[in-house]
Design a protein around this motif. Structure first.
Motif, PDB file in Angstrom:
ATOM      1  N   PHE A  22      26.145  20.782  85.848  1.00  0.00           N
ATOM      2  CA  PHE A  22      26.158  19.552  86.632  1.00  0.00           C
ATOM      3  C   PHE A  22      25.755  19.801  88.087  1.00  0.00           C
ATOM      4  CE2 PHE A  22      28.675  16.378  89.150  1.00  0.00           C
ATOM      5  CZ  PHE A  22      27.945  15.257  88.785  1.00  0.00           C
ATOM      6  N   LEU A  23      26.302  20.829  88.694  1.00  0.00           N
ATOM      7  CA  LEU A  23      26.013  21.129  90.097  1.00  0.00           C
ATOM      8  C   LEU A  23      24.953  22.213  90.275  1.00  0.00           C
ATOM      9  CD1 LEU A  23      29.587  21.091  91.691  1.00  0.00           C
ATOM     10  CD2 LEU A  23      27.851  19.302  91.732  1.00  0.00           C
ATOM     11  N   GLU A  24      24.280  22.574  89.218  1.00  0.00           N
ATOM     12  CA  GLU A  24      23.276  23.627  89.297  1.00  0.00           C
ATOM     13  C   GLU A  24      22.219  23.275  90.342  1.00  0.00           C
ATOM     14  OE1 GLU A  24      20.704  26.396  86.241  1.00  0.00           O
ATOM     15  OE2 GLU A  24      21.381  24.434  85.575  1.00  0.00           O
ATOM     16  N   GLU A  28      22.217  25.048  96.940  1.00  0.00           N
ATOM     17  CA  GLU A  28      20.925  25.407  97.504  1.00  0.00           C
ATOM     18  C   GLU A  28      20.222  24.178  98.099  1.00  0.00           C
ATOM     19  OE1 GLU A  28      22.165  28.341  94.463  1.00  0.00           O
ATOM     20  OE2 GLU A  28      21.985  26.168  94.437  1.00  0.00           O
ATOM     21  N   TRP A  29      20.334  23.032  97.408  1.00  0.00           N
ATOM     22  CA  TRP A  29      19.737  21.786  97.873  1.00  0.00           C
ATOM     23  C   TRP A  29      20.376  21.358  99.188  1.00  0.00           C
ATOM     24  CZ3 TRP A  29      21.487  16.722  98.530  1.00  0.00           C
ATOM     25  CH2 TRP A  29      20.512  15.724  98.578  1.00  0.00           C
ATOM     26  N   LEU A  30      21.706  21.422  99.256  1.00  0.00           N
ATOM     27  CA  LEU A  30      22.403  21.078 100.500  1.00  0.00           C
ATOM     28  C   LEU A  30      22.011  22.021 101.635  1.00  0.00           C
ATOM     29  CD1 LEU A  30      26.044  20.359  99.276  1.00  0.00           C
ATOM     30  CD2 LEU A  30      24.464  18.694 100.280  1.00  0.00           C
ATOM     31  N   ALA A  31      21.943  23.304 101.342  1.00  0.00           N
ATOM     32  CA  ALA A  31      21.606  24.290 102.375  1.00  0.00           C
ATOM     33  C   ALA A  31      20.202  24.056 102.908  1.00  0.00           C
ATOM     34  CB  ALA A  31      21.746  25.708 101.816  1.00  0.00           C
ATOM     35  N   SER A  68      38.358  11.281 104.657  1.00  0.00           N
ATOM     36  CA  SER A  68      37.667  10.305 103.812  1.00  0.00           C
ATOM     37  C   SER A  68      36.177  10.285 104.132  1.00  0.00           C
ATOM     38  CB  SER A  68      38.269   8.913 103.996  1.00  0.00           C
ATOM     39  OG  SER A  68      38.140   8.483 105.332  1.00  0.00           O
ATOM     40  N   GLU A  69      35.789  10.642 105.367  1.00  0.00           N
ATOM     41  CA  GLU A  69      34.371  10.722 105.707  1.00  0.00           C
ATOM     42  C   GLU A  69      33.679  11.799 104.879  1.00  0.00           C
ATOM     43  OE1 GLU A  69      36.749  10.793 108.087  1.00  0.00           O
ATOM     44  OE2 GLU A  69      36.343   9.111 109.422  1.00  0.00           O
ATOM     45  N   ALA A  70      34.335  12.932 104.728  1.00  0.00           N
ATOM     46  CA  ALA A  70      33.763  14.014 103.932  1.00  0.00           C
ATOM     47  C   ALA A  70      33.663  13.617 102.458  1.00  0.00           C
ATOM     48  CB  ALA A  70      34.587  15.287 104.091  1.00  0.00           C
ATOM     49  N   VAL A  71      34.608  12.844 101.956  1.00  0.00           N
ATOM     50  CA  VAL A  71      34.549  12.355 100.575  1.00  0.00           C
ATOM     51  C   VAL A  71      33.326  11.464 100.402  1.00  0.00           C
ATOM     52  CG1 VAL A  71      35.685  10.940  98.815  1.00  0.00           C
ATOM     53  CG2 VAL A  71      37.032  12.531 100.188  1.00  0.00           C
ATOM     54  N   ALA A  72      33.098  10.568 101.352  1.00  0.00           N
ATOM     55  CA  ALA A  72      31.947   9.674 101.279  1.00  0.00           C
ATOM     56  C   ALA A  72      30.646  10.466 101.322  1.00  0.00           C
ATOM     57  CB  ALA A  72      31.993   8.659 102.408  1.00  0.00           C
ATOM     58  N   VAL A  73      30.570  11.456 102.208  1.00  0.00           N
ATOM     59  CA  VAL A  73      29.366  12.283 102.302  1.00  0.00           C
ATOM     60  C   VAL A  73      29.158  13.055 101.003  1.00  0.00           C
ATOM     61  CG1 VAL A  73      28.343  14.284 103.473  1.00  0.00           C
ATOM     62  CG2 VAL A  73      29.347  12.430 104.806  1.00  0.00           C
ATOM     63  N   LEU A  74      30.225  13.577 100.425  1.00  0.00           N
ATOM     64  CA  LEU A  74      30.107  14.302  99.162  1.00  0.00           C
ATOM     65  C   LEU A  74      29.433  13.447  98.102  1.00  0.00           C
ATOM     66  CD1 LEU A  74      30.610  16.480  97.023  1.00  0.00           C
ATOM     67  CD2 LEU A  74      32.959  15.605  96.824  1.00  0.00           C
ATOM     68  N   PHE A  75      29.927  12.239  97.902  1.00  0.00           N
ATOM     69  CA  PHE A  75      29.365  11.418  96.836  1.00  0.00           C
ATOM     70  C   PHE A  75      27.983  10.883  97.193  1.00  0.00           C
ATOM     71  CE2 PHE A  75      33.809  11.538  95.464  1.00  0.00           C
ATOM     72  CZ  PHE A  75      33.606  12.002  94.166  1.00  0.00           C
ATOM     73  N   ASP A  76      27.698  10.650  98.458  1.00  0.00           N
ATOM     74  CA  ASP A  76      26.349  10.256  98.877  1.00  0.00           C
ATOM     75  C   ASP A  76      25.354  11.390  98.628  1.00  0.00           C
ATOM     76  OD1 ASP A  76      27.247   7.774  99.694  1.00  0.00           O
ATOM     77  OD2 ASP A  76      27.262   8.283 101.838  1.00  0.00           O
ATOM     78  N   PHE A  81      21.195  14.178  95.440  1.00  0.00           N
ATOM     79  CA  PHE A  81      20.804  15.386  94.713  1.00  0.00           C
ATOM     80  C   PHE A  81      20.467  15.080  93.261  1.00  0.00           C
ATOM     81  CE2 PHE A  81      22.480  18.675  91.790  1.00  0.00           C
ATOM     82  CZ  PHE A  81      21.486  19.636  91.965  1.00  0.00           C
ATOM     83  N   LEU A  82      21.336  14.347  92.579  1.00  0.00           N
ATOM     84  CA  LEU A  82      21.112  14.047  91.165  1.00  0.00           C
ATOM     85  C   LEU A  82      19.871  13.173  90.975  1.00  0.00           C
ATOM     86  CD1 LEU A  82      24.804  13.500  90.057  1.00  0.00           C
ATOM     87  CD2 LEU A  82      23.348  15.488  89.576  1.00  0.00           C
ATOM     88  N   THR A  83      19.646  12.234  91.883  1.00  0.00           N
ATOM     89  CA  THR A  83      18.448  11.401  91.820  1.00  0.00           C
ATOM     90  C   THR A  83      17.201  12.251  92.016  1.00  0.00           C
ATOM     91  OG1 THR A  83      19.664   9.484  92.626  1.00  0.00           O
ATOM     92  CG2 THR A  83      17.269   9.416  92.859  1.00  0.00           C
ATOM     93  N   ASP A  84      17.245  13.135  93.006  1.00  0.00           N
ATOM     94  CA  ASP A  84      16.114  14.027  93.269  1.00  0.00           C
ATOM     95  C   ASP A  84      15.838  14.937  92.082  1.00  0.00           C
ATOM     96  OD1 ASP A  84      14.146  15.265  95.153  1.00  0.00           O
ATOM     97  OD2 ASP A  84      15.479  16.997  94.928  1.00  0.00           O
ATOM     98  N   ARG A  85      16.890  15.490  91.508  1.00  0.00           N
ATOM     99  CA  ARG A  85      16.725  16.392  90.357  1.00  0.00           C
ATOM    100  C   ARG A  85      16.159  15.652  89.159  1.00  0.00           C
ATOM    101  NH1 ARG A  85      21.811  19.758  88.264  1.00  0.00           N
ATOM    102  NH2 ARG A  85      22.401  17.741  87.404  1.00  0.00           N
ATOM    103  N   GLU A  86      16.639  14.434  88.925  1.00  0.00           N
ATOM    104  CA  GLU A  86      16.135  13.635  87.806  1.00  0.00           C
ATOM    105  C   GLU A  86      14.663  13.307  88.013  1.00  0.00           C
ATOM    106  OE1 GLU A  86      16.837   9.244  85.979  1.00  0.00           O
ATOM    107  OE2 GLU A  86      18.617  10.389  86.537  1.00  0.00           O
TER     108      GLU A  86
END
Length: 91
Positions: A22-24, A28-31, A68-76, A81-86
């Motif tokens: 899932f997070l493969e 690296e993408w975030l970095a 909660s800001e970090a939670v929002a950033v995580l899911f954003d 990432f998932l959209t880009d990978r798809e």
């Protein structure tokens, strides 16, 4: 989920349930996107993205661990990432 730690644990559990696929590439993408350092775990990268004006010390990640800001950033970021990978996989 009310804390970043709980959200990160949930996302890590989803990764484990998919045999770590899932997070493969997420770290690296975030970095690459943030230019914060490829040697950091994704959790620290997310917190540093959420707080770009803070110093890049470990205590910043720890002090905002309940955020909660970090939670929002995580899911954003995860959604991006998932959209880009798809998109890359269908081209």
């Amino acid at each position: 989920m009310t804390t970043f730690g709980e959200a990160a644990a949930f996302v890590t559990g989803m990764d484990a349930a998919t045999e770590w696929r899932f997070l493969e590439g997420f770290r690296e993408w975030l970095a690459a996107k943030s230019e914060l350092g490829a040697n950091l775990v994704w959790q620290v990268l997310v917190v540093r993205i959420a707080y770009p004006d803070e110093a890049n010390d470990y205590w910043v990640a720890a002090s905002h661990g309940e955020s909660s800001e970090a939670v929002a950033v995580l899911f954003d970021e995860l959604h991006s990432f998932l959209t880009d990978r798809e998109t890359r996989n269908t081209e």
